[in-house]
Enzyme design. Structure first.
Site, PDB file in Angstrom:
ATOM      1  N   THR A  11      -1.513 -14.617  14.890  1.00 60.51           N
ATOM      2  CA  THR A  11      -0.120 -14.575  15.359  1.00 60.51           C
ATOM      3  C   THR A  11       0.761 -13.688  14.474  1.00 60.51           C
ATOM      4  O   THR A  11       1.921 -13.448  14.789  1.00 60.51           O
ATOM      5  CB  THR A  11       0.491 -15.996  15.391  1.00 60.51           C
ATOM      6  OG1 THR A  11       0.350 -16.561  14.072  1.00 60.51           O
ATOM      7  CG2 THR A  11      -0.205 -16.882  16.396  1.00 60.51           C
ATOM      8  N   ALA A  80      -4.878 -14.670   7.595  1.00 57.43           N
ATOM      9  CA  ALA A  80      -3.875 -15.734   7.397  1.00 57.43           C
ATOM     10  C   ALA A  80      -3.538 -15.868   5.917  1.00 57.43           C
ATOM     11  O   ALA A  80      -4.404 -15.774   5.057  1.00 57.43           O
ATOM     12  CB  ALA A  80      -4.412 -17.058   7.940  1.00 57.43           C
ATOM     13  N   SER A 124      -4.349  -7.087  -1.287  1.00 54.81           N
ATOM     14  CA  SER A 124      -3.020  -6.468  -1.264  1.00 54.81           C
ATOM     15  C   SER A 124      -2.745  -5.606  -2.489  1.00 54.81           C
ATOM     16  O   SER A 124      -3.182  -5.917  -3.607  1.00 54.81           O
ATOM     17  CB  SER A 124      -1.977  -7.596  -1.204  1.00 54.81           C
ATOM     18  OG  SER A 124      -0.702  -7.111  -1.527  1.00 54.81           O
ATOM     19  N   GLU A 126      -0.111  -5.697  -3.958  1.00 56.62           N
ATOM     20  CA  GLU A 126       0.641  -6.545  -4.893  1.00 56.62           C
ATOM     21  C   GLU A 126      -0.232  -6.971  -6.072  1.00 56.62           C
ATOM     22  O   GLU A 126       0.290  -7.383  -7.110  1.00 56.62           O
ATOM     23  CB  GLU A 126       1.175  -7.790  -4.169  1.00 56.62           C
ATOM     24  CG  GLU A 126       2.425  -7.546  -3.352  1.00 56.62           C
ATOM     25  CD  GLU A 126       3.644  -7.192  -4.193  1.00 56.62           C
ATOM     26  OE1 GLU A 126       4.043  -8.018  -5.022  1.00 56.62           O
ATOM     27  OE2 GLU A 126       4.193  -6.092  -4.034  1.00 56.62           O
ATOM     28  N   TYR A 148       2.312 -14.870  -5.440  1.00 57.89           N
ATOM     29  CA  TYR A 148       1.567 -14.288  -4.313  1.00 57.89           C
ATOM     30  C   TYR A 148       0.509 -13.300  -4.822  1.00 57.89           C
ATOM     31  O   TYR A 148      -0.661 -13.359  -4.425  1.00 57.89           O
ATOM     32  CB  TYR A 148       2.538 -13.563  -3.360  1.00 57.89           C
ATOM     33  CG  TYR A 148       1.850 -12.718  -2.317  1.00 57.89           C
ATOM     34  CD1 TYR A 148       1.343 -13.280  -1.150  1.00 57.89           C
ATOM     35  CD2 TYR A 148       1.689 -11.334  -2.490  1.00 57.89           C
ATOM     36  CE1 TYR A 148       0.703 -12.502  -0.189  1.00 57.89           C
ATOM     37  CE2 TYR A 148       1.049 -10.549  -1.544  1.00 57.89           C
ATOM     38  CZ  TYR A 148       0.559 -11.133  -0.399  1.00 57.89           C
ATOM     39  OH  TYR A 148      -0.079 -10.365   0.538  1.00 57.89           O
TER      40      TYR A 148
HETATM   41  P1  NAP Z   1       2.211 -12.257   8.528  1.00 57.35           P
HETATM   42  O1  NAP Z   1       2.860 -11.484   9.633  1.00 57.35           O
HETATM   43  O2  NAP Z   1       3.055 -13.018   7.575  1.00 57.35           O
HETATM   44  O3  NAP Z   1       1.143 -13.258   9.202  1.00 57.35           O
HETATM   45  C1  NAP Z   1       0.554 -14.288   8.487  1.00 57.35           C
HETATM   46  C2  NAP Z   1      -0.338 -15.087   9.410  1.00 57.35           C
HETATM   47  O4  NAP Z   1      -0.939 -16.158   8.654  1.00 57.35           O
HETATM   48  C3  NAP Z   1       0.394 -15.752  10.575  1.00 57.35           C
HETATM   49  O5  NAP Z   1      -0.416 -15.656  11.733  1.00 57.35           O
HETATM   50  C4  NAP Z   1       0.501 -17.200  10.114  1.00 57.35           C
HETATM   51  O6  NAP Z   1       0.578 -18.112  11.177  1.00 57.35           O
HETATM   52  C5  NAP Z   1      -0.832 -17.366   9.404  1.00 57.35           C
HETATM   53  N1  NAP Z   1      -0.896 -18.525   8.489  1.00 57.35           N
HETATM   54  C6  NAP Z   1      -0.090 -18.762   7.434  1.00 57.35           C
HETATM   55  N2  NAP Z   1      -0.463 -19.903   6.847  1.00 57.35           N
HETATM   56  C7  NAP Z   1      -1.533 -20.391   7.536  1.00 57.35           C
HETATM   57  C8  NAP Z   1      -2.349 -21.547   7.417  1.00 57.35           C
HETATM   58  N3  NAP Z   1      -2.159 -22.450   6.468  1.00 57.35           N
HETATM   59  N4  NAP Z   1      -3.355 -21.717   8.305  1.00 57.35           N
HETATM   60  C9  NAP Z   1      -3.561 -20.826   9.288  1.00 57.35           C
HETATM   61  N5  NAP Z   1      -2.796 -19.723   9.473  1.00 57.35           N
HETATM   62  C10 NAP Z   1      -1.804 -19.525   8.599  1.00 57.35           C
HETATM   63  O7  NAP Z   1       1.299 -11.286   7.637  1.00 57.35           O
HETATM   64  P2  NAP Z   1       0.763  -9.797   7.956  1.00 57.35           P
HETATM   65  O8  NAP Z   1       1.784  -8.818   7.515  1.00 57.35           O
HETATM   66  O9  NAP Z   1       0.224  -9.747   9.330  1.00 57.35           O
HETATM   67  O10 NAP Z   1      -0.416  -9.692   6.889  1.00 57.35           O
HETATM   68  C11 NAP Z   1      -1.750 -10.125   7.197  1.00 57.35           C
HETATM   69  C12 NAP Z   1      -2.499 -10.388   5.920  1.00 57.35           C
HETATM   70  O11 NAP Z   1      -2.557  -9.199   5.144  1.00 57.35           O
HETATM   71  C13 NAP Z   1      -1.903 -11.439   4.992  1.00 57.35           C
HETATM   72  O12 NAP Z   1      -2.969 -12.085   4.337  1.00 57.35           O
HETATM   73  C14 NAP Z   1      -1.099 -10.632   3.992  1.00 57.35           C
HETATM   74  O13 NAP Z   1      -0.947 -11.354   2.791  1.00 57.35           O
HETATM   75  C15 NAP Z   1      -1.994  -9.424   3.854  1.00 57.35           C
HETATM   76  N6  NAP Z   1      -1.358  -8.165   3.496  1.00 57.35           N
HETATM   77  C16 NAP Z   1      -0.305  -7.699   4.210  1.00 57.35           C
HETATM   78  C17 NAP Z   1       0.245  -6.458   3.897  1.00 57.35           C
HETATM   79  C18 NAP Z   1       1.380  -5.890   4.690  1.00 57.35           C
HETATM   80  O14 NAP Z   1       2.010  -4.931   4.210  1.00 57.35           O
HETATM   81  N7  NAP Z   1       1.665  -6.388   5.888  1.00 57.35           N
HETATM   82  C19 NAP Z   1      -0.320  -5.703   2.853  1.00 57.35           C
HETATM   83  C20 NAP Z   1      -1.408  -6.207   2.157  1.00 57.35           C
HETATM   84  C21 NAP Z   1      -1.945  -7.433   2.497  1.00 57.35           C
HETATM   85  P3  NAP Z   1       1.999 -18.649  11.791  1.00 57.35           P
HETATM   86  O15 NAP Z   1       2.353 -17.675  12.888  1.00 57.35           O
HETATM   87  O16 NAP Z   1       1.650 -19.999  12.271  1.00 57.35           O
HETATM   88  O17 NAP Z   1       3.005 -18.636  10.669  1.00 57.35           O
HETATM   89  O1  F7E Z   2       9.690  -5.910  -0.396  1.00 53.42           O
HETATM   90  C1  F7E Z   2      12.659  -4.743  -2.277  1.00 53.42           C
HETATM   91  C2  F7E Z   2      11.809  -5.815  -2.936  1.00 53.42           C
HETATM   92  O2  F7E Z   2       9.415  -8.027   0.901  1.00 53.42           O
HETATM   93  C3  F7E Z   2       9.517  -4.545  -0.708  1.00 53.42           C
HETATM   94  C4  F7E Z   2       4.085  -8.131   1.888  1.00 53.42           C
HETATM   95  O3  F7E Z   2       3.559  -7.764   3.139  1.00 53.42           O
HETATM   96  O4  F7E Z   2       3.679  -5.942   1.016  1.00 53.42           O
HETATM   97  C5  F7E Z   2       4.680  -6.915   1.212  1.00 53.42           C
HETATM   98  O5  F7E Z   2       5.246  -7.314  -0.036  1.00 53.42           O
HETATM   99  C6  F7E Z   2      10.469  -4.143  -1.827  1.00 53.42           C
HETATM  100  C7  F7E Z   2      10.473  -5.090  -3.034  1.00 53.42           C
HETATM  101  O6  F7E Z   2       7.437  -6.409   0.611  1.00 53.42           O
HETATM  102  C8  F7E Z   2      15.222  -6.476  -0.387  1.00 53.42           C
HETATM  103  O7  F7E Z   2      12.373  -6.198  -4.194  1.00 53.42           O
HETATM  104  C9  F7E Z   2      15.131  -4.849  -1.817  1.00 53.42           C
HETATM  105  O8  F7E Z   2      10.437  -4.321  -4.214  1.00 53.42           O
HETATM  106  O9  F7E Z   2       9.277  -5.810   2.123  1.00 53.42           O
HETATM  107  P1  F7E Z   2       8.997  -6.588   0.897  1.00 53.42           P
HETATM  108  P2  F7E Z   2       6.525  -6.626  -0.679  1.00 53.42           P
HETATM  109  O10 F7E Z   2       7.111  -7.588  -1.628  1.00 53.42           O
HETATM  110  O11 F7E Z   2       6.186  -5.270  -1.187  1.00 53.42           O
HETATM  111  C10 F7E Z   2       2.582  -6.357   0.200  1.00 53.42           C
HETATM  112  C11 F7E Z   2       1.598  -5.219   0.136  1.00 53.42           C
HETATM  113  C12 F7E Z   2       2.002  -7.649   0.622  1.00 53.42           C
HETATM  114  O12 F7E Z   2       0.812  -7.884   0.458  1.00 53.42           O
HETATM  115  C13 F7E Z   2       2.958  -8.715   1.031  1.00 53.42           C
HETATM  116  O13 F7E Z   2       2.309  -9.718   1.815  1.00 53.42           O
HETATM  117  O14 F7E Z   2      11.799  -4.163  -1.310  1.00 53.42           O
HETATM  118  N1  F7E Z   2      13.864  -5.277  -1.611  1.00 53.42           N
HETATM  119  N2  F7E Z   2      15.980  -5.577  -1.076  1.00 53.42           N
HETATM  120  C14 F7E Z   2      13.883  -6.284  -0.730  1.00 53.42           C
HETATM  121  N3  F7E Z   2      12.881  -7.016  -0.195  1.00 53.42           N
HETATM  122  C15 F7E Z   2      13.221  -7.964   0.727  1.00 53.42           C
HETATM  123  N4  F7E Z   2      12.226  -8.691   1.304  1.00 53.42           N
HETATM  124  N5  F7E Z   2      14.527  -8.195   1.074  1.00 53.42           N
HETATM  125  C16 F7E Z   2      15.571  -7.482   0.543  1.00 53.42           C
HETATM  126  O15 F7E Z   2      16.737  -7.694   0.867  1.00 53.42           O
END
Ligand code: NAP
Ligand code: F7E
Length: 325
Positions: A11, A80, A124, A126, A148
């Site tokens: 989702t 997830a 990630s 991160e 995280y």
């Molecule tokens: P997202 O939009 O926040 O989606 C997270 C998903 O995890 C949702 O479907 C959520 O379900 C599910 N979830 C959370 N807790 C759960 C639990 N206890 N049991 C089962 N399902 C659960 O994240 P995304 O951006 O698609 O990212 C996907 C994955 O890649 C994550 O692991 C994230 O940490 C990682 N990641 C993301 C990025 C990025 O830039 N997007 C970069 C690097 C890594 P609900 O809908 O029920 O909340």
């Molecule tokens: O922040 C700055 C904040 O929350 C990016 C997740 O998908 O990518 C994501 O993590 C930057 C940070 O993403 C605001 O301080 C400024 O430096 O969009 P973000 P993130 O923390 O980089 C990684 C790869 C993952 O794995 C994670 O799951 O933007 N920033 N002002 C802000 N950030 C937020 N959220 N809100 C602000 O108002």
């Protein structure tokens, strides 16, 4: 015979794009969702009839093992997680349970049912946190800066460990930030494009943000799920950095988004608010995707500027009918 894929986190943003891709490749797609009292299928509404849903939770070993046993997937994509970095400071234990130990639960389920099932872990950038090398590559040491990031380092190494201990096809994709119009609205890119659209349409007057100087390597989520799939189609399991190789500041994202909406300079609208600052910041991320290009043949197709413009346009199109009504 078509393959079966099990996706946890179907989702979420990435789950929705990955499901689309796998359906296009002829897969039977099974999505694990947790029980909710409201509908959380917003991002996959258009393909909901093509997906099989099973109910489970990353916190619950029995549900995951039962699902893997019943579904018998060829591939498991563990997407997830509790993925919002600021929440990991307010809910650090829960983040560890979901984002770290959840990975072990999925791996244990596979090991118990059939260790030949291929496994993808959503690692990630991160994990690089306070970076020790620029650009970051597969061999760069980790220095996470949030609960995280720490949890993702655990998820990464437990994946490597199951590969080495049990000879499992378990891979970890170290993905840098990837975005889209389906990104959650609390993440900075979508917060900006949604805020810009609201200002453009007269629904808001200002946009409150935190640190504008943070730099990220931002790509398009649709490009990045292709890399996940490619990793599981290789002969050997391995880990890959997935990134564009370019970095931009939050300030640059803001500037381009305001320009894309035809609002001109952003300064009159943007307010820096200490509430959105982090206790420990990741200042600079930029990945080196050369291994993914060489081995997987993967390259991103959407540029940073195209991504910002696409997201701004989508938010304006989404909100405009509300204004006219
Ligand atoms: P997202 O939009 O926040 O989606 C997270 C998903 O995890 C949702 O479907 C959520 O379900 C599910 N979830 C959370 N807790 C759960 C639990 N206890 N049991 C089962 N399902 C659960 O994240 P995304 O951006 O698609 O990212 C996907 C994955 O890649 C994550 O692991 C994230 O940490 C990682 N990641 C993301 C990025 C990025 O830039 N997007 C970069 C690097 C890594 P609900 O809908 O029920 O909340
Ligand atoms: O922040 C700055 C904040 O929350 C990016 C997740 O998908 O990518 C994501 O993590 C930057 C940070 O993403 C605001 O301080 C400024 O430096 O969009 P973000 P993130 O923390 O980089 C990684 C790869 C993952 O794995 C994670 O799951 O933007 N920033 N002002 C802000 N950030 C937020 N959220 N809100 C602000 O108002």
């Amino acid at each position: 015979m078509s393959k079966t894929a099990l996706i946890t986190g179907i989702t979420g943003q990435d789950g929705s794009y990955l499901a689309e891709l796998l359906l296009g490749e002829g897969y039977r797609v099974v999505g694990m969702t947790r029980r909710t009292s409201t509908d959380v299928h917003e991002r996959i509404q258009h393909i909901v009839d093509d997906i099989e849903f099973v109910s489970g939770d990353l916190l619950d070993q029995t549900s995951i093992t039962t699902i893997v046993d019943n579904v018998r997937p060829d591939e498991v994509y563990n997407l997830a997680a509790q993925s919002f970095v600021p929440t990991s400071w307010s809910q650090p234990v829960l983040t560890g349970e979901f984002t770290a130990l959840g990975v072990t639960r999925v791996l244990e389920a596979i090991r118990a049912v059939d260790p030949k099932i291929k496994f993808y872990q959503a690692s990630s950038s991160e994990m690089f946190g306070k970076v020790v090398e620029v650009p970051q590559r597969e061999t760069t040491s980790f220095y996470p800066r949030s609960p995280y990031g720490v949890a993702k380092v655990y998820g990464h190494w437990i994946t490597v460990n199951y590969r080495e201990s049990y000879d499992m096809f378990a891979v970890s994709g170290i993905l840098f930030n990837h975005e889209s119009e389906r990104r959650g609205k609390e993440f900075v890119t979508r917060k900006i494009t949604d805020g810009v659209a609201r200002i453009k349409l007269g629904l808001e007057r200002e946009l409150r943000l935190g640190n504008l100087e943070a730099q990220r390597d931002w790509g398009f989520a649709g490009d990045y799920v292709r890399a996940m799939w490619l990793m599981l189609q290789q002969n050997e399991p391995d880990d890959y950095v997935i990134a564009t190789g370019r970095t931009h500041s939050v300030r640059e994202f803001v500037r381009i988004a305001f320009e894309a909406a035809g609002l001109g300079a952003y300064e009159p609208y943007v307010v820096q608010d200490p509430r959105f600052m982090r206790p420990a910041e990741v200042d600079l991320l930029v990945g080196d995707p050369s291994k993914a290009k060489r081995v997987l043949g993967w390259e991103p197709e959407v540029s940073f500027e195209q991504l910002v413009e696409m997201m701004v346009r989508a938010d304006i199109d989404r909100l405009a009918p509300q204004v006219r009504a």
